[in-house]
Design a protein around this motif. Structure first.
Motif, short mmCIF file in Angstrom:
data_model
loop_
_atom_site.label_atom_id
_atom_site.label_comp_id
_atom_site.label_asym_id
_atom_site.label_seq_id
_atom_site.Cartn_x
_atom_site.Cartn_y
_atom_site.Cartn_z
N ALA A 46 0.84 -1.21 0.00
CA ALA A 46 0.00 0.00 0.00
C ALA A 46 0.87 1.25 0.00
CB ALA A 46 -0.93 0.00 1.21
N ALA A 47 1.99 1.19 0.72
CA ALA A 47 2.90 2.35 0.78
C ALA A 47 3.52 2.60 -0.59
CB ALA A 47 4.00 2.09 1.82
N VAL A 48 3.76 1.52 -1.34
CA VAL A 48 4.29 1.70 -2.70
C VAL A 48 3.18 2.26 -3.60
CG1 VAL A 48 5.23 0.53 -4.73
CG2 VAL A 48 6.01 -0.14 -2.43
N HIS A 49 2.00 1.67 -3.49
CA HIS A 49 0.89 2.10 -4.35
C HIS A 49 0.43 3.53 -4.04
CE1 HIS A 49 0.29 -1.39 -6.77
NE2 HIS A 49 0.15 -2.20 -5.74
N TYR A 50 0.75 4.01 -2.86
CA TYR A 50 0.46 5.41 -2.53
C TYR A 50 1.18 6.34 -3.52
CZ TYR A 50 0.15 9.70 0.26
OH TYR A 50 -0.10 10.97 0.69
N HIS A 51 2.35 5.90 -3.96
CA HIS A 51 3.15 6.72 -4.88
C HIS A 51 2.96 6.33 -6.35
CE1 HIS A 51 5.41 8.74 -1.68
NE2 HIS A 51 5.30 7.59 -1.04
N TYR A 52 2.73 5.02 -6.58
CA TYR A 52 2.61 4.54 -7.97
C TYR A 52 1.41 3.60 -8.08
CZ TYR A 52 7.34 6.31 -7.91
OH TYR A 52 8.43 7.13 -7.75
N ASP A 53 0.47 3.96 -8.95
CA ASP A 53 -0.76 3.17 -9.06
C ASP A 53 -0.47 1.73 -9.48
OD1 ASP A 53 -2.46 5.08 -8.23
OD2 ASP A 53 -3.00 5.81 -10.24
N THR A 54 0.36 1.56 -10.51
CA THR A 54 0.58 0.22 -11.03
C THR A 54 2.08 -0.07 -11.12
OG1 THR A 54 0.77 0.91 -13.34
CG2 THR A 54 -1.47 0.49 -12.51
N LYS A 55 2.39 -1.33 -11.33
CA LYS A 55 3.79 -1.73 -11.50
C LYS A 55 4.39 -1.02 -12.71
CE LYS A 55 5.20 -5.83 -13.09
NZ LYS A 55 5.49 -7.28 -13.21
N ASP A 56 3.61 -0.91 -13.78
CA ASP A 56 4.14 -0.24 -14.97
C ASP A 56 4.38 1.25 -14.74
OD1 ASP A 56 4.44 -2.52 -16.42
OD2 ASP A 56 2.80 -2.14 -17.82
N ASP A 57 3.51 1.91 -13.94
CA ASP A 57 3.77 3.31 -13.56
C ASP A 57 5.11 3.41 -12.87
OD1 ASP A 57 1.35 4.27 -14.46
OD2 ASP A 57 0.35 4.07 -12.50
N LEU A 58 5.32 2.47 -11.94
CA LEU A 58 6.55 2.48 -11.16
C LEU A 58 7.76 2.25 -12.08
CD1 LEU A 58 6.89 0.53 -7.79
CD2 LEU A 58 8.81 1.19 -9.22
N LEU A 59 7.63 1.30 -13.00
CA LEU A 59 8.77 0.98 -13.87
C LEU A 59 9.04 2.11 -14.87
CD1 LEU A 59 8.30 -2.84 -14.37
CD2 LEU A 59 10.15 -1.67 -13.18
N ALA A 60 7.99 2.79 -15.33
CA ALA A 60 8.21 3.95 -16.19
C ALA A 60 8.97 5.02 -15.41
CB ALA A 60 6.87 4.49 -16.70
N ALA A 61 8.59 5.23 -14.15
CA ALA A 61 9.30 6.19 -13.29
C ALA A 61 10.75 5.73 -13.08
CB ALA A 61 8.59 6.35 -11.95
N PHE A 62 10.94 4.42 -12.97
CA PHE A 62 12.29 3.89 -12.77
C PHE A 62 13.16 4.18 -13.99
CE2 PHE A 62 15.41 0.39 -13.01
CZ PHE A 62 16.10 0.64 -11.83
N LEU A 63 12.59 4.05 -15.19
CA LEU A 63 13.36 4.36 -16.40
C LEU A 63 13.71 5.86 -16.43
CD1 LEU A 63 11.55 2.12 -19.05
CD2 LEU A 63 13.81 1.75 -18.05
#
Lengths: 202, 202
Positions: A46-63
């Motif tokens: 939940a703490a991760v999803h607070y910042h990034y809705d989906t895994k792909d959102d997170l990975l796009a941010a990672f790139l």
């Protein structure tokens, strides 16, 4: 993406990016889950999803994060001597990834998905354009100063990126401890290319 | 793998390989299923499974099939003149894939999975070793005949494969209709490299 309290975003984002980096190195892209990233982060999913809705959102941010780190690394190259500057840029591209094979594997997986995921494609394109711009600029500067031959700098930047991408692919899939390693071979190839094409006497 | 009646294996295998090729081009690796291959084959999934127990068995066989086709293509290069022969080999590697972007995408996906799938890794390694052997042999022959400079032929074969793999990766992920295309850039780069390193006067 939710709007977190002012002042905490940057630190949490930085921590989540670090956690993503470690999780990718450990599990690769195919087996990456938000649960595993959360475990590395030391908090709940939940703490991760607070910042990034989906895994792909997170990975796009990672790139984006990796691109920003690369831009920072480029800024460390302070010399303006074209030959020396190009040499150091090629070190950033072909020597610094040494010892980060797990990340190269994960990046190759993500890149192979770019044709199916527009947000990945955009990031890889942006990265490629940026690095080619940096290479083209140093080549143009060297031509202007008369230290490089009068070449097609756009082509030279693409040629060097072809060698860099070949090295990334080969380093990701080569057996551990391969000798000569793919990155070392590519570094030597890039030197031969630069010597032949940019430093030729004519 | 079951043991089919004598005399029918080769034809069915050939048909299934063709079906796999078409299914990979249409769906990519991630969305490939035995059902989709069977549909291209025009038979049931059971008919496919009669020849290949699992999808990975089938795909490992498909990589063998591609390698065999490449070996055949190499045999079509009949000239023994080293410079001309190297030129034609580079055409096989960097010009012939033009127009087969979907296959390059699928191959990049499979290659990115090689670190996790030993049977894929074996096939890609075998392919890489074979192509490097062919390149090294023509370079050595050119050195023996005095038409190429006295270079490290093992390194040159790896350098050319770095350019080839860079082209494969870049061609798979580049936008449709990119100009200059990744393969054309790499073909020009390989020429510049060969001119500089093998055909230099010294």
């Amino acid at each position: 993406m939710a709007d977190p309290p002012e002042g905490t975003t940057s630190e949490a984002d930085e921590e989540i990016m670090g956690a993503t980096y470690r999780a990718l190195q450990e599990y690769g892209y195919a087996d990456l889950t938000v649960r595993r990233i959360a475990d590395e982060y030391g908090k709940s999913t939940a703490a991760v999803h607070y910042h990034y809705d989906t895994k792909d959102d997170l990975l796009a941010a990672f790139l984006d994060y990796l691109l920003a780190r690369f831009v920072d690394a480029i800024h460390e190259v302070e010399t303006t001597d074209p030959e020396r500057r190009l040499d150091l840029l090629l070190d950033k591209l072909l020597v610094d990834p040494e010892g980060h094979r797990d990340l190269l594997v994960a990046m190759l997986e993500m890149r192979s998905q770019a044709p199916y995921k527009e947000r990945f494609q955009e990031r890889f394109d942006q990265n490629d354009e940026y690095v080619r711009y940096v290479l083209r600029t140093v080549v143009d500067d060297g031509i202007d100063r008369g230290v490089f031959a009068d070449v097609d700098s756009d082509h030279v930047s693409r040629a060097l990126m072809t060698i860099v991408d070949g090295a990334r692919t080969r380093a990701a899939v080569q057996p551990e401890g391969a000798d000569p390693g793919a990155l070392a071979t590519a570094r030597r190839t890039a030197d031969e290319y630069v010597d032949a094409v940019l430093l030729r006497d004519d």
